[in-house]
Scaffold this active site. Structure first.
Site, PDB file in Angstrom:
ATOM      1  N   CYS A 143      42.472  41.788  26.058  1.00  0.00           N
ATOM      2  CA  CYS A 143      41.630  41.501  24.906  1.00  0.00           C
ATOM      3  C   CYS A 143      40.173  41.407  25.346  1.00  0.00           C
ATOM      4  CB  CYS A 143      42.053  40.188  24.243  1.00  0.00           C
ATOM      5  SG  CYS A 143      43.649  40.273  23.393  1.00  0.00           S
TER       6      CYS A 143
ATOM      7  N   HIS B 127      45.421  38.643  30.276  1.00  0.00           N
ATOM      8  CA  HIS B 127      44.650  38.047  29.191  1.00  0.00           C
ATOM      9  C   HIS B 127      43.173  38.179  29.566  1.00  0.00           C
ATOM     10  CE1 HIS B 127      48.081  36.509  27.057  1.00  0.00           C
ATOM     11  NE2 HIS B 127      48.505  35.804  28.106  1.00  0.00           N
TER      12      HIS B 127
END
Length: 247
Positions: A134, A91
């Protein structure tokens, strides 16, 4: 007719005759589909002749520690190294990755570990960072365009100076552009990694041409998220001085 690789002189292309090393640092917990990506990467490394190391579910500082150990091992080995791949999957937000402990580390600090100043073994050698994370929360619905396309030419210097800039011979490939989400399927893995592995494993050419094909495939596809169509494309940042052929 000779192939493009055969036409390249020694000055045009990196020498890939020595060892090829790969390091994958991946957060798999709470990232369904990431193990599918790891398996695909391992198959790609084997096909391309890379010796691979995988580390899973590390804390934020573990990204630094594992990459530092990888660097130190390369610097201490007597065998020459042609190239390294470092794949980072977690992440993240713009410029940072999140470890298993929810703490974060800056990507630029990781990139710096292998530059020409800090890694003797890879001085003047290609170091490829692939980042599946991301870079923000924005989502791209896409834009309607005319069918005409434009392109450009990358000019590579054939002269090697007495000294190299600190930051040459690096390739940073991101799953998405700044500020946007990188998509991952819970069963099939991430769109970016799966596309990259397919292209790198099954096509020939120098790496920037291969990445152009990755970009084309991703840009042509349409993803569905919550019933809404989404578009996504990778971003490539290159300071390579020569052509990099993986085959």
């Amino acid at each position: 007719m000779s192939s493009e690789a055969e036409q390249s002189t020694d000055q045009d292309a990196y020498d890939m005759s020595d060892a090829r090393l790969a390091l994958t640092l991946c957060i798999t917990k709470n990232r369904a589909g990431s193990e599918t990506d790891v398996k695909a990467l391992e198959q790609m490394y084997e096909a391309l002749g890379f010796k691979s190391t995988v580390r899973r579910n590390i804390p934020a500082k573990g990204f630094w520690e594992e990459l530092e150990k990888f660097r130190d091992d390369m610097d201490q080995t007597k065998d020459p190294i042609s190239c390294c791949f470092v794949v980072l999957m977690a992440h993240g937000e713009e410029g940072i990755l999140q470890g298993i402990d929810s703490n974060t580390i800056e990507l630029d600090k990781l990139f710096t570990l292998l530059n020409n100043e800090n890694c003797q073994a890879l001085r003047g050698k290609p170091k490829v960072f692939i980042v599946q994370a991301c870079r923000g929360e924005q989502k791209d619905a896409g834009e309607v365009v005319q069918p005409a396309e434009t392109g450009g030419t990358v000019l590579l210097s054939e002269k090697q100076p007495p000294k190299l800039p600190t930051f040459t011979d690096a390739l940073h490939v991101f799953a998405t552009v700044e500020g946007y989400i990188a998509y991952r399927n819970e069963d099939d893995g991430s769109f970016f990694i799966q596309t990259l592995v397919d292209v790198f494993t099954n096509m020939e050419g120098h790496i920037l041409d291969l990445l152009t094909e990755v970009t084309r495939r991703m840009a042509d596809a349409e993803l569905m998220e919550g019933g809404k169509p989404r578009k996504v494309n990778p971003e490539v940042q290159s300071t390579l001085r020569k052509l990099l052929y993986l085959r």
